[in-house]
Design a protein around this motif. Sequence first.
Motif, PDB file in Angstrom:
ATOM      1  N   PHE A 257     -26.660   6.022   5.669  1.00  0.00           N
ATOM      2  CA  PHE A 257     -25.692   6.941   5.079  1.00  0.00           C
ATOM      3  C   PHE A 257     -25.533   8.253   5.853  1.00  0.00           C
ATOM      4  N   LEU A 258     -26.546   8.677   6.606  1.00  0.00           N
ATOM      5  CA  LEU A 258     -26.481   9.985   7.259  1.00  0.00           C
ATOM      6  C   LEU A 258     -25.328  10.114   8.260  1.00  0.00           C
ATOM      7  N   PRO A 259     -25.106   9.135   9.161  1.00  0.00           N
ATOM      8  CA  PRO A 259     -23.962   9.266  10.084  1.00  0.00           C
ATOM      9  C   PRO A 259     -22.622   9.358   9.352  1.00  0.00           C
ATOM     10  N   PHE A 260     -22.471   8.565   8.285  1.00  0.00           N
ATOM     11  CA  PHE A 260     -21.225   8.592   7.510  1.00  0.00           C
ATOM     12  C   PHE A 260     -21.019   9.953   6.864  1.00  0.00           C
ATOM     13  N   LEU A 261     -22.065  10.505   6.224  1.00  0.00           N
ATOM     14  CA  LEU A 261     -21.948  11.804   5.576  1.00  0.00           C
ATOM     15  C   LEU A 261     -21.680  12.901   6.594  1.00  0.00           C
ATOM     16  N   GLY A 262     -22.386  12.844   7.730  1.00  0.00           N
ATOM     17  CA  GLY A 262     -22.193  13.851   8.766  1.00  0.00           C
ATOM     18  C   GLY A 262     -20.772  13.859   9.290  1.00  0.00           C
ATOM     19  N   THR A 263     -20.218  12.670   9.525  1.00  0.00           N
ATOM     20  CA  THR A 263     -18.850  12.564  10.037  1.00  0.00           C
ATOM     21  C   THR A 263     -17.842  13.133   9.050  1.00  0.00           C
ATOM     22  N   ASN A 264     -17.959  12.765   7.787  1.00  0.00           N
ATOM     23  CA  ASN A 264     -16.972  13.193   6.792  1.00  0.00           C
ATOM     24  C   ASN A 264     -17.089  14.667   6.450  1.00  0.00           C
ATOM     25  N   ILE A 265     -18.299  15.202   6.448  1.00  0.00           N
ATOM     26  CA  ILE A 265     -18.468  16.643   6.217  1.00  0.00           C
ATOM     27  C   ILE A 265     -17.839  17.425   7.362  1.00  0.00           C
ATOM     28  N   ALA A 266     -18.041  16.932   8.593  1.00  0.00           N
ATOM     29  CA  ALA A 266     -17.449  17.592   9.766  1.00  0.00           C
ATOM     30  C   ALA A 266     -15.924  17.545   9.717  1.00  0.00           C
ATOM     31  N   ILE A 267     -15.366  16.410   9.281  1.00  0.00           N
ATOM     32  CA  ILE A 267     -13.907  16.275   9.188  1.00  0.00           C
ATOM     33  C   ILE A 267     -13.332  17.238   8.141  1.00  0.00           C
ATOM     34  N   LEU A 268     -14.033  17.391   7.005  1.00  0.00           N
ATOM     35  CA  LEU A 268     -13.546  18.240   5.921  1.00  0.00           C
ATOM     36  C   LEU A 268     -13.695  19.728   6.225  1.00  0.00           C
ATOM     37  N   THR A 269     -14.722  20.111   6.988  1.00  0.00           N
ATOM     38  CA  THR A 269     -15.007  21.528   7.208  1.00  0.00           C
ATOM     39  C   THR A 269     -14.493  22.069   8.537  1.00  0.00           C
ATOM     40  N   SER A 270     -14.287  21.188   9.506  1.00  0.00           N
ATOM     41  CA  SER A 270     -13.826  21.653  10.818  1.00  0.00           C
ATOM     42  C   SER A 270     -13.166  20.505  11.574  1.00  0.00           C
ATOM     43  N   TYR A 271     -12.732  20.808  12.794  1.00  0.00           N
ATOM     44  CA  TYR A 271     -12.127  19.768  13.634  1.00  0.00           C
ATOM     45  C   TYR A 271     -13.217  18.899  14.253  1.00  0.00           C
ATOM     46  N   LEU A 272     -13.026  17.587  14.206  1.00  0.00           N
ATOM     47  CA  LEU A 272     -13.975  16.654  14.809  1.00  0.00           C
ATOM     48  C   LEU A 272     -13.292  15.950  15.968  1.00  0.00           C
ATOM     49  N   HIS A 273     -13.847  16.108  17.151  1.00  0.00           N
ATOM     50  CA  HIS A 273     -13.273  15.489  18.346  1.00  0.00           C
ATOM     51  C   HIS A 273     -13.316  13.969  18.204  1.00  0.00           C
ATOM     52  N   PRO A 274     -12.271  13.258  18.664  1.00  0.00           N
ATOM     53  CA  PRO A 274     -12.281  11.787  18.566  1.00  0.00           C
ATOM     54  C   PRO A 274     -13.506  11.139  19.176  1.00  0.00           C
ATOM     55  N   ASN A 275     -14.033  11.691  20.280  1.00  0.00           N
ATOM     56  CA  ASN A 275     -15.239  11.128  20.892  1.00  0.00           C
ATOM     57  C   ASN A 275     -16.430  11.203  19.943  1.00  0.00           C
ATOM     58  N   ALA A 276     -16.562  12.356  19.255  1.00  0.00           N
ATOM     59  CA  ALA A 276     -17.668  12.529  18.303  1.00  0.00           C
ATOM     60  C   ALA A 276     -17.532  11.555  17.137  1.00  0.00           C
ATOM     61  N   ARG A 277     -16.294  11.375  16.664  1.00  0.00           N
ATOM     62  CA  ARG A 277     -16.065  10.429  15.564  1.00  0.00           C
ATOM     63  C   ARG A 277     -16.434   9.008  15.976  1.00  0.00           C
ATOM     64  N   MET A 278     -16.065   8.625  17.210  1.00  0.00           N
ATOM     65  CA  MET A 278     -16.361   7.267  17.673  1.00  0.00           C
ATOM     66  C   MET A 278     -17.860   7.051  17.887  1.00  0.00           C
ATOM     67  N   ILE A 279     -18.547   8.086  18.370  1.00  0.00           N
ATOM     68  CA  ILE A 279     -20.004   7.975  18.544  1.00  0.00           C
ATOM     69  C   ILE A 279     -20.685   7.805  17.188  1.00  0.00           C
ATOM     70  N   ASN A 280     -20.257   8.607  16.201  1.00  0.00           N
ATOM     71  CA  ASN A 280     -20.815   8.474  14.853  1.00  0.00           C
ATOM     72  C   ASN A 280     -20.518   7.111  14.258  1.00  0.00           C
ATOM     73  N   SER A 281     -19.311   6.621  14.515  1.00  0.00           N
ATOM     74  CA  SER A 281     -18.936   5.294  14.023  1.00  0.00           C
ATOM     75  C   SER A 281     -19.808   4.217  14.659  1.00  0.00           C
ATOM     76  N   ALA A 282     -20.062   4.350  15.959  1.00  0.00           N
ATOM     77  CA  ALA A 282     -20.905   3.383  16.659  1.00  0.00           C
ATOM     78  C   ALA A 282     -22.326   3.401  16.102  1.00  0.00           C
ATOM     79  N   LEU A 283     -22.846   4.603  15.845  1.00  0.00           N
ATOM     80  CA  LEU A 283     -24.201   4.722  15.289  1.00  0.00           C
ATOM     81  C   LEU A 283     -24.275   4.127  13.886  1.00  0.00           C
ATOM     82  N   THR A 284     -23.232   4.384  13.077  1.00  0.00           N
ATOM     83  CA  THR A 284     -23.204   3.856  11.708  1.00  0.00           C
ATOM     84  C   THR A 284     -23.228   2.330  11.691  1.00  0.00           C
ATOM     85  N   HIS A 285     -22.514   1.714  12.638  1.00  0.00           N
ATOM     86  CA  HIS A 285     -22.383   0.258  12.646  1.00  0.00           C
ATOM     87  C   HIS A 285     -23.527  -0.464  13.362  1.00  0.00           C
ATOM     88  N   THR A 286     -24.196   0.203  14.316  1.00  0.00           N
ATOM     89  CA  THR A 286     -25.149  -0.522  15.167  1.00  0.00           C
ATOM     90  C   THR A 286     -26.615  -0.155  14.960  1.00  0.00           C
TER      91      THR A 286
END
Length: 328
Positions: A257-286
């Motif tokens: 759950f931590l990568p998912f929460l980190g990604t969504n909190i970052a999206i809601l509070t500030s700008y999240l670079h697409p690279n950072a989102r994809m890295i978090n997505s990769a970590l969440t899935h793998t």
Amino acid sequence: MTPAPNISNVTFFRPAKFYFSGFYNVLHVEYFYIFLCFVYIMTVVGNVLLLSVIFLVKTLHTPKYMIVFNLALTDLCGSTALIPKVLDTFLFDNRYIVYEACLCQMFFVLSFLSVQSWTLVTMAYDRFIAICFPLRYHSIVTKPAVAAILLFSWVVLLSLISCLVGLLDRLSFCGSLVIQSFYCDHGPTYQLACNNRFLNYVFICIFVVTVFLFPLILIVATYVCIAIALSRIASGEERVKALKTCTSHLILVTIFFLPFLGTNIAILTSYLHPNARMINSALTHTMPALLNPIIYSLKTEEVLDSIKKLYKNNRPSNITLSKKVTCI
């Protein structure tokens, strides 16, 4: 250059293919994909080993290890649905994916991710009954009960994901066909549509609540109840012993759950670079699929003992000795 869409009628556009953008301006990004290749190999080895041990050792044929078996199976299948295609896409520069294949990959990746989430909830339920109702544990947590819970989870979640992915088929993709991700991620794909997406948005909200928020709330509530039950235990040694049975599960929950929460909190509070989102997505899935079997192999004495027994029973010397005894 993006492929031209096929026009099925005047207002509806269904693309023949999508194109993956991948990471933006990342030097030596091929090393990341090689890392994913290593992760996948270790994931397959670890989960196949855990599945084999649980299947072969009869003492592990318990409700608890039915849940662990289900988690290992979804980890293995989820990684297989994602990583091989990612490696083919970027290591061999096959960035186009057929429309139907894209929806198919999306369905399987989201399905196994969803089942992983609710398997962690089932594990929390197992720990809750074991600690809060220890005398009734074996009468409540039975094989038929666990099988029914897991089967219900599979049926409901597969139905939800079928609706979520199936609703993409009603969208018209008349603009860009470049998916801003490294696989057929639902969010970036859905955002490419140029007609009314309200119904899709509703199901996305249902998906997020069902797969991430509600399971996390249930797990937190379960551990609050466990903490209250442990506070009533007089002996500190007994508290520590009870907590040790929960550490593996708590680590799995954190990793998932931590990568998912980190990604969504970052999206809601500030700008999240697409690279950072994809890295978090990769970590969440793998990463959960890689670490789950390691955690259950190294932190669970029952599994370690079972592996040792299997190794001793299948050593060449033991096999030769058994053949000699048979001949005598």
